[in-house]
Design a protein around this motif. Sequence first.
Motif, PDB file in Angstrom:
ATOM      1  N   PRO A 141       3.699   5.171   9.745  1.00 24.55           N
ATOM      2  CA  PRO A 141       2.643   6.072   9.706  1.00 24.55           C
ATOM      3  C   PRO A 141       2.489   6.824  11.054  1.00 24.55           C
ATOM      4  O   PRO A 141       2.349   6.066  12.105  1.00 24.55           O
ATOM      5  N   GLN A 183      -3.399  13.081   7.058  1.00 20.33           N
ATOM      6  CA  GLN A 183      -2.993  11.755   6.977  1.00 20.33           C
ATOM      7  C   GLN A 183      -3.187  10.738   8.102  1.00 20.33           C
ATOM      8  O   GLN A 183      -3.566   9.433   7.879  1.00 20.33           O
ATOM      9  N   ARG A 212      -6.510   9.345   6.818  1.00 21.52           N
ATOM     10  CA  ARG A 212      -6.197   8.445   5.872  1.00 21.52           C
ATOM     11  C   ARG A 212      -5.622   7.159   6.385  1.00 21.52           C
ATOM     12  O   ARG A 212      -5.863   6.065   5.719  1.00 21.52           O
ATOM     13  N   ASP A 213      -4.697   7.004   7.335  1.00 20.24           N
ATOM     14  CA  ASP A 213      -3.930   5.977   7.892  1.00 20.24           C
ATOM     15  C   ASP A 213      -5.107   5.131   8.427  1.00 20.24           C
ATOM     16  O   ASP A 213      -5.107   3.891   8.393  1.00 20.24           O
ATOM     17  N   LEU A 245      -8.243   4.802   7.576  1.00 19.19           N
ATOM     18  CA  LEU A 245      -9.085   4.275   6.622  1.00 19.19           C
ATOM     19  C   LEU A 245      -8.151   3.111   5.900  1.00 19.19           C
ATOM     20  O   LEU A 245      -8.627   1.933   5.586  1.00 19.19           O
ATOM     21  N   THR A 246      -6.817   3.305   5.931  1.00 22.26           N
ATOM     22  CA  THR A 246      -5.960   2.107   5.379  1.00 22.26           C
ATOM     23  C   THR A 246      -6.110   0.979   6.245  1.00 22.26           C
ATOM     24  O   THR A 246      -6.098  -0.170   5.689  1.00 22.26           O
ATOM     25  N   LEU A 247      -5.700   1.360   7.594  1.00 22.68           N
ATOM     26  CA  LEU A 247      -5.740   0.194   8.642  1.00 22.68           C
ATOM     27  C   LEU A 247      -6.883  -0.652   8.495  1.00 22.68           C
ATOM     28  O   LEU A 247      -7.086  -1.838   8.798  1.00 22.68           O
ATOM     29  N   GLY A 274      -9.050  -0.685   6.203  1.00 23.73           N
ATOM     30  CA  GLY A 274      -9.048  -1.497   4.904  1.00 23.73           C
ATOM     31  C   GLY A 274      -8.293  -2.819   5.100  1.00 23.73           C
ATOM     32  O   GLY A 274      -8.878  -3.853   4.430  1.00 23.73           O
ATOM     33  N   GLN A 275      -7.170  -2.766   5.416  1.00 19.51           N
ATOM     34  CA  GLN A 275      -6.227  -3.871   5.711  1.00 19.51           C
ATOM     35  C   GLN A 275      -7.049  -4.759   6.519  1.00 19.51           C
ATOM     36  O   GLN A 275      -6.973  -6.000   6.183  1.00 19.51           O
ATOM     37  N   ARG A 321      -9.323  -6.612   4.300  1.00 17.60           N
ATOM     38  CA  ARG A 321      -8.913  -7.655   3.326  1.00 17.60           C
ATOM     39  C   ARG A 321      -8.320  -8.828   3.928  1.00 17.60           C
ATOM     40  O   ARG A 321      -8.318 -10.071   3.650  1.00 17.60           O
TER      41      ARG A 321
END
Length: 463
Positions: free
Chosen positions: A350, A406, A409-410, A412-414, A416-417, A420
């Motif tokens: 990414p 992007q 979005r990356d 936000l993904t990181l 969120g990870q 988690r």
Amino acid sequence: MTSFFDVIIVGARCAGSPLALMLARRGLNVCVVDKAEFPSDTPSTHAIAPNGVRVLQRLGLADAVSAMTDPITRMRLAFDDMRVESGDITRSAGAPMLNVRRIMLDEFLVDQARTAGATVLTSTAVTGLTSNATGRVNGVETTSGDLRAGLVIGADGTKSTVARLAGARDYLSVDVPRVFQWRYFAEATAPRDTLWVGRIGAAGYLGSPTDSGLFMVTVTHDRATWRDASKTSDATFTEDICRWPELADVLPSARQVGKHNVMTRGRNYFRMSAGSGWVLVGDAGHFKDPTPGQGIADALRQTEQLAPAIERALAGHGDRPLVDWWRWRDRDAMDMYWLAQMLGAPGPIPPLLLGMLAELTATGDGVERFVRMMDHSLASTRVMHPGLLFRGLAHGWNSNQGDRGQLLRDALTLTGQRLRQQSSSLRARRITKATTLHDPHRAPRTEDAGRDHPRALLGAADV
């Protein structure tokens, strides 16, 4: 005729034999059982990360293993067009990396367990567990007869017979999304002290010197788009390698030794790893994406922590030391578990992660921190922290590296990870905390049964 031991270990490879050696040196009567004969191979990564080499040093085995191969003291990294070279790994991580094929390493470890005084039974398959009147496991049934012990250890890999027979359930499990292919080459011109690690496009790469003067090359692809193994040819494998020109340059005069190896399926998981009279160690209890190559080091580090817990349990402290060890295992493994999934994720790197890696490796100190993170010596949360995320975001934004949307979005993904990961740590603690085993100093309680049993905490997503 039934034989009696203090401990029976099922599985004699890189978790079982070192554990047997440690326990035998502590004066315990140990039996190791394995269905294989040695020497024999097994599909596996071969890298022994520096944190695992340090365990071998403490066991007095590092010099003998180092004599089989060339110590790896440098890393050459490729992230798309970016190229990075590390300093001395020994200085950063306290030991070199070693890479020895399992057909040699496992035989050596089995011999060391025998030398320490353990009984080793090969070509002997375990077919069942035995238990006493209270249901506590007290031995195994094998193709060579029954064996009894105070404790049974499953060190028998991802498809653990002990785990299956004991009913151990998986949690936090997810498929490995990549296919791993590797070959060995003789007469490669690569430096014998250098590990090659790369991610170019959607393909991952590992090049490493290994024993017998060979050089191993591994290429990984997304499982969803990978060509079937039967269609893999010399031309396609060479085509993959040529995407990293510097790696391809060390192979023109090399010749392949042995077959083309493929691992197409895998699953990341934690597994319930202690029960009444049994314990799981190594891949039998936990498996992570092979991308960072931590499997052997994990096994060595886990057994070093488990050996004193077993000694305490057999000395009259009940099963509590074993559950405490299981909790330590989950805490120790959780950060690398998530890092391995991030590094082994499908698709190209990414843009945000590429920017973070560029910022991190821009200085010698940053490269050293990357090496220590990959060695499990420095938590990824202390390296891939929010400050680096913002620097990586700025790097990508200012260099027009990909779609700016992007990049967001990356981010936000990181984020969120990471959330988690924290949630997973809490869930793992709940599962181990709810485990109630034999404690000689505590009277049984009726509330230990029922809804708080660890299996009751395993939701559909965990199995």
